[in-house]
Design a protein around this motif. Structure first.
Motif, mmCIF file in Angstrom:
data_model
loop_
_atom_site.group_PDB
_atom_site.id
_atom_site.type_symbol
_atom_site.label_atom_id
_atom_site.label_comp_id
_atom_site.label_asym_id
_atom_site.label_seq_id
_atom_site.Cartn_x
_atom_site.Cartn_y
_atom_site.Cartn_z
ATOM 1 N N TYR A 263 0.821 -1.217 0.000
ATOM 2 C CA TYR A 263 0.000 0.000 0.000
ATOM 3 C C TYR A 263 0.855 1.268 0.000
ATOM 4 O O TYR A 263 0.385 2.344 -0.361
ATOM 5 C CB TYR A 263 -0.939 -0.002 1.208
ATOM 6 N N LEU A 264 2.113 1.140 0.377
ATOM 7 C CA LEU A 264 3.003 2.302 0.389
ATOM 8 C C LEU A 264 3.490 2.689 -1.007
ATOM 9 O O LEU A 264 4.052 3.770 -1.195
ATOM 10 C CB LEU A 264 4.226 2.017 1.276
ATOM 11 N N THR B 186 3.219 3.767 -4.831
ATOM 12 C CA THR B 186 2.380 4.450 -5.816
ATOM 13 C C THR B 186 2.968 4.245 -7.201
ATOM 14 O O THR B 186 4.156 4.499 -7.422
ATOM 15 C CB THR B 186 2.291 5.958 -5.514
ATOM 16 N N GLY C 170 -1.943 -5.038 -2.131
ATOM 17 C CA GLY C 170 -1.716 -3.751 -1.476
ATOM 18 C C GLY C 170 -1.426 -2.651 -2.487
ATOM 19 O O GLY C 170 -1.940 -1.532 -2.376
ATOM 20 N N ILE C 171 -0.613 -2.977 -3.489
ATOM 21 C CA ILE C 171 -0.324 -2.007 -4.552
ATOM 22 C C ILE C 171 -1.597 -1.671 -5.321
ATOM 23 O O ILE C 171 -1.867 -0.508 -5.647
ATOM 24 C CB ILE C 171 0.752 -2.563 -5.510
ATOM 25 N N ARG D 11 -3.767 0.693 -3.293
ATOM 26 C CA ARG D 11 -3.217 2.051 -3.240
ATOM 27 C C ARG D 11 -3.455 2.795 -4.549
ATOM 28 O O ARG D 11 -3.720 4.000 -4.561
ATOM 29 C CB ARG D 11 -1.720 1.994 -2.936
ATOM 30 N N ASN D 12 -3.372 2.075 -5.655
ATOM 31 C CA ASN D 12 -3.454 2.715 -6.965
ATOM 32 C C ASN D 12 -4.826 2.577 -7.621
ATOM 33 O O ASN D 12 -4.976 2.818 -8.819
ATOM 34 C CB ASN D 12 -2.380 2.127 -7.886
ATOM 35 N N SER D 13 -5.815 2.185 -6.832
ATOM 36 C CA SER D 13 -7.164 2.015 -7.375
ATOM 37 C C SER D 13 -7.936 3.322 -7.434
ATOM 38 O O SER D 13 -9.044 3.367 -7.957
ATOM 39 C CB SER D 13 -7.942 1.008 -6.520
ATOM 40 N N LEU E 157 -9.079 6.967 1.114
ATOM 41 C CA LEU E 157 -9.446 6.355 2.389
ATOM 42 C C LEU E 157 -10.600 7.098 3.059
ATOM 43 O O LEU E 157 -11.408 6.502 3.760
ATOM 44 C CB LEU E 157 -8.232 6.326 3.319
#
Length: 303
Positions: free
Chosen positions: A16-17, A19, A149-150, A153-155, A159
């Protein structure tokens, strides 16, 4: 329990970190996640096929998985319909004539089942000849969750939109609570331990996660039960989501469980309109976070 949490949450957080602004890089991540899913199911099938007397165990696997999905889905439907009745959602009418091809989605689901069966055949005929690395699927799972997670994050999902969508939060609470109630009922009905019943109820359709964690904890028989329980939810929801969407939108979104954020999203969007998408995203995101936590907790209780 801490180990189960670590192998899921650490790669999810690390992913998730990251981008990604290059679409080609994102496409590679998507392919890796898909490949990992197939590898996980293949390895699980191989492990299942190498069990002694596996042919005599298949009726138990199928019967338990079928009973689980019926009990859990009925529990979800009852809880979510009550919520929809008490808190009806105001929305515009939508045209349900152009739904995504259920046949295409069914084929995708049966491909996953086919990969597992192929692994079972390979395992059956290589038993005693080839030994596969212990917990091999766990390592693949970590790579896959890192990719998930990636993807999250890039969807483009803020949040704030996820955690401040009240209906999404309430729908996820009702879905999780009704699933756990169904898990308790399953435990008593199917002569399972309470921890096992709650574990099978806690993946919410995330079959690649539940099958690996359960397989590592209790062996390939229970891992296969978890897989078929969760993938059966996905298959049934291809037809149930449009059926419930008109009168019970939260029910239609909620029964999809973790799949409401990915493979069920096109069905949800087409049958409920663009107005239903924030609810599906919020619900799906929260449930995807809850599943690994609950699985790790309940698996740990059995240990």
């Amino acid at each position: 329990m801490l180990y189960g949490l670590a192998i899921v949450l650490i790669p999810l957080f690390l992913g998730y970190l990251i981008t990604l602004k290059n679409h080609r890089h994102m496409a590679i991540v998507n392919r890796v996640v898909s490949l990992c899913l197939y590898l996980i199911l293949l390895v699980m099938g191989i492990s299942l096929g190498q069990i002694d007397n596996i042919l005599t165990e298949l009726p138990q696997i199928g019967g338990t998985a079928f009973s689980l999905v019926v009990i859990l889905l009925l529990s979800n439907i009852i809880g979510l319909v009550i919520y929809d009745k008490l808190q009806p959602m105001k929305r515009d009418k939508v045209n349900q004539d152009q739904l995504p091809s259920r046949l295409h989605l069914l084929i995708d689901s049966f491909k996953l089942i086919g990969i597992t069966l192929l692994g079972g055949i390979i395992g059956y005929f290589t038993k005693g000849v080839v030994d596969f690395p212990l917990h091999a699927s766990t390592y693949v799972l970590e790579v896959m969750i890192f990719g998930v997670g990636i993807q999250l994050r890039n969807s483009g999902i803020p949040l704030r939109e996820v955690f401040f969508n009240k209906r999404g939060i309430y729908t996820s609470i009702v879905m999780v609570a009704s699933s756990l109630i169904g898990g308790v009922i399953s435990a008593f009905t199917l002569d399972l331990s309470l921890a096992k019943g709650l574990t099978f109820a806690s993946a919410f359709g995330w079959y690649s996660l539940s099958s690996v964690l359960v397989n590592d904890a209790w062996g390939p028989i229970y891992g296969s039960i978890a897989f078929f329980n969760d993938i059966s939810r996905e298959i049934l929801c291809l037809f149930l989501v449009p059926l419930f969407m008109r009168q019970f939108p939260s029910t239609a979104v909620g029964i999809g469980g973790a799949t409401s954020l990915d493979c069920m999203l096109p069905i949800i969007q087409k049958s409920g309109g663009i107005q239903i998408v924030p609810l599906a995203i919020s619900f799906g995101f929260i449930v995807n976070l809850a599943a690994p936590l609950l699985l790790a907790v309940f698996i740990g209780l059995e240990g």
